[in-house]
Structure formats: structure tokens, C-alpha cells
Motif scaffolding. Structure first.
Motif, PDB file in Angstrom:
ATOM      1  N   SER A  63       0.826  -1.215   0.000  1.00  0.00           N
ATOM      2  CA  SER A  63       0.000   0.000   0.000  1.00  0.00           C
ATOM      3  C   SER A  63       0.856   1.258   0.000  1.00  0.00           C
ATOM      4  O   SER A  63       0.548   2.227  -0.706  1.00  0.00           O
ATOM      5  CB  SER A  63      -0.964   0.016   1.190  1.00  0.00           C
ATOM      6  OG  SER A  63      -0.292   0.261   2.406  1.00  0.00           O
ATOM      7  N   GLN A  64       1.919   1.256   0.755  1.00  0.00           N
ATOM      8  CA  GLN A  64       2.754   2.445   0.855  1.00  0.00           C
ATOM      9  C   GLN A  64       3.582   2.660  -0.417  1.00  0.00           C
ATOM     10  O   GLN A  64       3.725   3.783  -0.889  1.00  0.00           O
ATOM     11  CB  GLN A  64       3.655   2.344   2.088  1.00  0.00           C
ATOM     12  CG  GLN A  64       2.883   2.149   3.391  1.00  0.00           C
ATOM     13  CD  GLN A  64       1.871   3.239   3.670  1.00  0.00           C
ATOM     14  OE1 GLN A  64       2.224   4.355   4.014  1.00  0.00           O
ATOM     15  NE2 GLN A  64       0.587   2.918   3.513  1.00  0.00           N
ATOM     16  N   ALA A  65       4.092   1.598  -0.993  1.00  0.00           N
ATOM     17  CA  ALA A  65       4.829   1.708  -2.261  1.00  0.00           C
ATOM     18  C   ALA A  65       3.905   2.157  -3.378  1.00  0.00           C
ATOM     19  O   ALA A  65       4.282   2.983  -4.219  1.00  0.00           O
ATOM     20  CB  ALA A  65       5.485   0.378  -2.615  1.00  0.00           C
ATOM     21  N   ALA A  66       2.681   1.647  -3.392  1.00  0.00           N
ATOM     22  CA  ALA A  66       1.714   2.030  -4.431  1.00  0.00           C
ATOM     23  C   ALA A  66       1.409   3.527  -4.347  1.00  0.00           C
ATOM     24  O   ALA A  66       1.292   4.200  -5.377  1.00  0.00           O
ATOM     25  CB  ALA A  66       0.437   1.206  -4.296  1.00  0.00           C
ATOM     26  N   CYS A 105      -4.892  -3.543  -0.939  1.00  0.00           N
ATOM     27  CA  CYS A 105      -3.683  -2.840  -0.484  1.00  0.00           C
ATOM     28  C   CYS A 105      -3.067  -2.080  -1.658  1.00  0.00           C
ATOM     29  O   CYS A 105      -2.697  -0.915  -1.538  1.00  0.00           O
ATOM     30  CB  CYS A 105      -2.654  -3.823   0.069  1.00  0.00           C
ATOM     31  SG  CYS A 105      -3.214  -4.828   1.452  1.00  0.00           S
ATOM     32  N   GLY A 106      -2.964  -2.747  -2.789  1.00  0.00           N
ATOM     33  CA  GLY A 106      -2.358  -2.151  -3.975  1.00  0.00           C
ATOM     34  C   GLY A 106      -3.197  -1.058  -4.604  1.00  0.00           C
ATOM     35  O   GLY A 106      -2.675  -0.209  -5.321  1.00  0.00           O
ATOM     36  N   LEU A 107      -4.504  -1.063  -4.333  1.00  0.00           N
ATOM     37  CA  LEU A 107      -5.407  -0.099  -4.965  1.00  0.00           C
ATOM     38  C   LEU A 107      -5.852   1.032  -4.036  1.00  0.00           C
ATOM     39  O   LEU A 107      -6.554   1.939  -4.472  1.00  0.00           O
ATOM     40  CB  LEU A 107      -6.646  -0.826  -5.506  1.00  0.00           C
ATOM     41  CG  LEU A 107      -6.376  -1.816  -6.636  1.00  0.00           C
ATOM     42  CD1 LEU A 107      -7.660  -2.546  -7.014  1.00  0.00           C
ATOM     43  CD2 LEU A 107      -5.762  -1.133  -7.843  1.00  0.00           C
ATOM     44  N   LEU A 108      -5.450   0.997  -2.774  1.00  0.00           N
ATOM     45  CA  LEU A 108      -5.914   2.008  -1.822  1.00  0.00           C
ATOM     46  C   LEU A 108      -5.534   3.424  -2.258  1.00  0.00           C
ATOM     47  O   LEU A 108      -6.365   4.334  -2.200  1.00  0.00           O
ATOM     48  CB  LEU A 108      -5.379   1.718  -0.414  1.00  0.00           C
ATOM     49  CG  LEU A 108      -5.804   2.707   0.672  1.00  0.00           C
ATOM     50  CD1 LEU A 108      -7.324   2.779   0.801  1.00  0.00           C
ATOM     51  CD2 LEU A 108      -5.166   2.326   2.009  1.00  0.00           C
ATOM     52  N   ALA A 109      -4.317   3.645  -2.708  1.00  0.00           N
ATOM     53  CA  ALA A 109      -3.895   4.990  -3.116  1.00  0.00           C
ATOM     54  C   ALA A 109      -4.736   5.502  -4.283  1.00  0.00           C
ATOM     55  O   ALA A 109      -5.136   6.672  -4.304  1.00  0.00           O
ATOM     56  CB  ALA A 109      -2.411   4.995  -3.488  1.00  0.00           C
ATOM     57  N   LEU A 110      -5.031   4.642  -5.235  1.00  0.00           N
ATOM     58  CA  LEU A 110      -5.864   5.040  -6.373  1.00  0.00           C
ATOM     59  C   LEU A 110      -7.277   5.369  -5.908  1.00  0.00           C
ATOM     60  O   LEU A 110      -7.885   6.331  -6.380  1.00  0.00           O
ATOM     61  CB  LEU A 110      -5.877   3.935  -7.431  1.00  0.00           C
ATOM     62  CG  LEU A 110      -6.616   4.251  -8.728  1.00  0.00           C
ATOM     63  CD1 LEU A 110      -6.020   5.467  -9.437  1.00  0.00           C
ATOM     64  CD2 LEU A 110      -6.590   3.032  -9.655  1.00  0.00           C
TER      65      LEU A 110
END
Length: 130
Positions: A63-66, A105-110
Motif C-alpha cells: 500500500s505504501q509503495a503504491a 492494499c495495492g489499490l488504496l492509493a488510487l
């Protein structure tokens, strides 16, 4: 470790655009209740272009890297172009396959970006899963 994993670790350990902005035009925060990830994103927009972006949060490496990768990509972009960013674009940035548990996790920033900029509250890609 492959190059994508190394890139993810580098973004996690040395995040781009980390921090809050003073007087942002858009600020939005959301969490992933399943695993405790949290991201806040701040945008400064001028004439429809993102001129500055900052983010802060905590959570898993993915999540943080994304969030770091996404903020690198959107800085200098038009808000209209940001609207077109998809779940697949975000996953391509990460470069590794994510299972169902790690997908959010991978899509939270989007999700945070689109909810803040456009008020779209669903998880990216959910509309094409129905």
C-alpha cells in the motif's frame, strides 16, 4: 528478488512525495479496514493540473509503495487524465501479481486519489467485477 520487488521495497523505504501539503486544494483520507492500511493524499491544483502532491499513511509495503509510485505518476498531470487511471494502470506500476487479499492494499492509493478528486467512493475496478 526481481526488479519489481526491489522497486516496491525502494518506494516503501524511500517514498516519493511523502508528507502533507500546506493549504491543499484537495485532501482525502481513507483506510483499508481489512488490514489497517491508511493513506491521506493532498493535491494542489492549478488550471486543472496537479502541480504538487503529498501523501502520508501507514500500512503494508504494497500500500505504501503504491502511494509513492502513484504520486510520482500524477504530478504534473491534468485532472482529466487522472480520471482515466485504472486498476490495471496501478497494478502495472507495481509490476507483481497480487492475490485477492493484497489487491485492496495495492489499490488504496488510487481509491483515495479518485475519491478526493472526483468523489468516486468505490474500489477501483469493482464496477467491472459485477
Amino acid at each position: 528478488m526481481n526488479i519489481y520487488e526491489e522497486d516496491i521495497l525502494d518506494h516503501y523505504e524511500n517514498p516519493s512525495n511523502y508528507g502533507t501539503l500546506e493549504n491543499p486544494d484537495i485532501s482525502y483520507e481513507e483506510d483499508n479496514p481489512l488490514c489497517g492500511d491508511k493513506i491521506q493524499m493532498d493535491l494542489t491544483v492549478k488550471d486543472g493540473v496537479i502541480v504538487d502532491v503529498g501523501w502520508r499513511g501507514h500500512g503494508c509495503t504494497i500500500s505504501q509503495a503504491a502511494a509513492s509510485m502513484l504520486t510520482e505518476r500524477i504530478k504534473g498531470q491534468c485532472l482529466e487524465d487522472i480520471k482515466k487511471l485504472s486498476k490495471d494502470d496501478q497494478l502495472d506500476m507495481l509490476g507483481i501479481p497480487l492475490g485477492p487479499v493484497r489487491l485492496k492494499c495495492g489499490l488504496l492509493a488510487l481509491k483515495v486519489l479518485k475519491a478526493g478528486a472526483y468523489g468516486l467512493k468505490g474500489w477501483p475496478g469493482e464496477e467491472d467485477e459485477r
